[in-house]
Write an enzyme that holds these catalytic residues in place. Structure first.
Site, short mmCIF file in Angstrom:
data_model
loop_
_atom_site.label_atom_id
_atom_site.label_comp_id
_atom_site.label_asym_id
_atom_site.label_seq_id
_atom_site.Cartn_x
_atom_site.Cartn_y
_atom_site.Cartn_z
N LYS A 22 0.91 -1.36 -0.01
CA LYS A 22 0.01 -0.12 -0.08
C LYS A 22 0.83 1.26 -0.01
O LYS A 22 0.91 2.44 -0.82
CB LYS A 22 -0.93 0.13 1.19
CG LYS A 22 -1.63 1.38 1.41
CD LYS A 22 -2.37 1.47 2.71
CE LYS A 22 -1.79 1.78 3.93
NZ LYS A 22 -1.43 3.26 4.04
N ASN A 23 1.91 1.36 0.95
CA ASN A 23 2.54 2.49 1.16
C ASN A 23 3.46 2.69 -0.16
O ASN A 23 4.08 3.66 -0.18
CB ASN A 23 3.30 2.54 2.30
CG ASN A 23 2.46 2.76 3.77
OD1 ASN A 23 1.38 3.01 3.27
ND2 ASN A 23 3.01 2.64 4.78
N CYS A 121 -4.51 13.72 12.74
CA CYS A 121 -5.30 12.52 12.39
C CYS A 121 -5.21 11.73 13.82
O CYS A 121 -4.49 12.17 14.70
CB CYS A 121 -4.64 11.86 11.43
SG CYS A 121 -3.06 10.90 11.64
N ARG A 126 0.93 14.97 12.71
CA ARG A 126 1.42 14.68 11.70
C ARG A 126 1.37 16.12 10.72
O ARG A 126 0.83 16.21 9.59
CB ARG A 126 0.57 13.61 11.05
CG ARG A 126 0.63 12.55 11.69
CD ARG A 126 -0.17 11.35 10.96
NE ARG A 126 0.78 10.68 10.00
CZ ARG A 126 0.16 9.65 9.30
NH1 ARG A 126 -1.15 9.12 9.52
NH2 ARG A 126 0.80 9.14 8.35
N ASP A 309 4.57 0.85 12.25
CA ASP A 309 3.24 0.10 11.64
C ASP A 309 3.21 -1.25 12.08
O ASP A 309 2.08 -1.91 11.68
CB ASP A 309 3.39 0.14 9.98
CG ASP A 309 3.07 1.52 9.60
OD1 ASP A 309 2.61 2.61 10.29
OD2 ASP A 309 3.08 1.91 8.25
N ARG A 401 -8.68 0.14 4.34
CA ARG A 401 -7.70 1.06 3.93
C ARG A 401 -6.58 0.34 3.44
O ARG A 401 -5.73 0.72 2.72
CB ARG A 401 -7.42 2.27 4.61
CG ARG A 401 -8.78 3.12 5.07
CD ARG A 401 -8.10 4.28 5.82
NE ARG A 401 -7.19 4.93 5.04
CZ ARG A 401 -6.48 5.94 5.78
NH1 ARG A 401 -6.65 6.42 6.85
NH2 ARG A 401 -5.74 6.46 5.33
#
Ligand code: UD1
Length: 422
Positions: A22-23, A121, A126, A309, A401
């Site tokens: 994803k990233n 968030c 951030r 993560d 997501r």
């Protein structure tokens, strides 16, 4: 809103295939803005964040063709030869912060861009100050008007930029901007995450001249124009790590296909310390449980340190490990929201600022829990896999997501898990 039900107690066994990262997918798709030529990408995961990125790019005028038979992402062709809009709206940037990455490419190719600021968030404030400072140093004029960053520059100029923090997003944004700048840009204290290196290799295939991506100091010699590219994305190291933790937690035996140990070094070392057997099988990693794991301390750091993560997933493992674990979160200031929910499942966790002290318990008990971000959600699913009884995880849109077909993948390994459509 959907929820996920997990009935704990099953030992996971078998093989699971990791999806595309994803990233990596998000910045790589955005990098197509740097050229008028077609860009072809494979192994793009079918995730909400990818859909948001495609929506954002479509809004700017990028033509997108899905090449896969199922109609879902995986193989995509993008062409930014008729950009009609240079603005990224608030509703997309607030849903997904990575949208902010369009700023660098739009500004360097078209001389201007208007991008909403992301705001805070769930896991922290951030800010984007490092992105903006770097672009300013490259000669952009930047104004903040009505919540939007308005950036202008006839041409960006290469310069030396020092990042106060090795920010992944800032490194990616500035690296993309620098590819079309005049002269040479040097980014010092750059992020070294595999996704940054992956983006650089895509950009280099497009004709960029990026030297030593993945090191502290990245040098980018600007070129006048970039061309198209064909590229197959790397596997998602965080998804891979998540399934490896699932195997360890359930005392299982699982082969995670596509996982790369060179992307997961510090994580795998910690996992081994808990007592499980980890073996590198070429294009796969195998984990074999060995009963109740031992507690280990964890400190999240920029790559190659332990990834933030995977912190929430490790906390689920530590919640039932033998001993006391101290988990220190250095990257985000508010990334322990899962701790409160794990406590509701019987976890013995105390929070002290950026530290969580986790005293392993013999067993967790299923409960209805709610997640506030992507990795927190998955840690609750992991906890549910070993908890007694039923765990219902609410707000699973966070999960969608970043995890492709998670229920199917886990049930393929023998987990008792289902999605409830409400
Ligand atoms: C990326 C990842 C995210 C991961 C994070 C850290 C994507 C899409 N997301 O997020 O999954 O958790 O890296 O590995 O790739 N910071 C500033 N000023 C800035 C930029 C960042 O102070 O201008 C701070 C942030 O608030 C945070 C830290 O730096 O505390 C790291 O953020 P950063 O590396 O930029 O993360 P993201 O790129 O947002």
């Amino acid at each position: 809103m959907d929820s996920i039900l997990v009935r704990g107690g099953r030992r996971l066994q078998g093989e699971v295939v990791v999806s595309g990262s994803k990233n990596s997918a998000l910045p790589v798709l955005i990098s197509s803005l740097l050229t008028a030529e077609p860009c072809f990408y494979q192994n793009i995961p079918d995730l909400k964040d990818v859909h948001t990125t495609l929506r954002l790019l479509t809004g700017l005028g990028v033509k997108i063709k899905r090449e896969s038979h199922s109609g879902k992402p995986s193989q995509l062709s993008l062409r930014a030869d008729s950009i009609t809009e240079l603005k990224a709206p608030y509703d997309l940037v607030k849903t997904m912060r990575a949208s902010f990455l369009v700023l660098g490419p739009l500004l360097s190719r078209f001389g201007q861009a208007t991008v909403s600021t992301p705001g805070g968030c769930a896991i922290g404030t951030r800010p984007v100050n490092l992105h903006l400072k770097g672009l300013t140093q490259m000669g952009a004029s930047i104004e903040l008007v009505h919540g939007y960053v308005q950036a202008r520059a006839k041409r960006l100029y290469g310069t030396r930029i020092y990042l106060d923090l090795p920010s992944v997003g800032a490194t990616e944004n500035l690296m993309m901007a620098a590819t079309l700048a005049k002269g040479t840009t040097v980014i010092e204290n750059a992020a070294k995450e595999p996704e940054v290196t992956e983006l650089a290799s895509v950009l280099n295939k497009m004709g960029a001249k990026i030297d030593k991506p993945g090191s502290d100091t990245v040098t980018i010699e600007g070129v006048d124009v970039l061309g198209g590219v064909s590229h197959c994305l790397i596997a998602d190291r965080i998804e891979a790590g998540t399934y490896l933790v699932a195997a360890a937690l359930t005392d299982g035996e699982v082969v995670v296909r596509g996982a790369r140990s060179d992307h997961l070094d510090s994580f795998l070392m910690k996992l081994k310390e808990t007592g499980v057997t980890v073996s590198d099988e070429g294009n796969a990693i195998k984990v074999k449980g060995s009963g109740r794991g031992k507690s280990v301390d964890i400190v999240t750091l920029p790559h190659p340190g332990f990834p933030t993560d995977l912190q929430a997933q490790m906390m689920a493992l530590m919640a039932v490990a033998d001993g006391v674990s101290v988990i220190t979160e250095n990257i985000f200031e508010n990334r322990f929201m899962h701790a409160q929910e794990l406590k509701r499942m019987g976890g013995n966790i105390r929070l002290e600022g950026k530290r969580a002290i986790v005293k392993g318990v013999q067993s967790l008990s299923g409960a209805t829990v709610m997640a506030t971000d992507l990795r927190a959600s998955v840690s609750l699913i992991l906890a549910g896999l070993v908890a007694k009884g039923v765990t219902e995880i609410l707000r699973v849109y966070h999960l969608d997501r970043g995890y492709e077909h998670i229920e199917q993948k886990l049930s393929g390994l023998g987990a008792d898990i289902e999605r409830l459509k409400h």
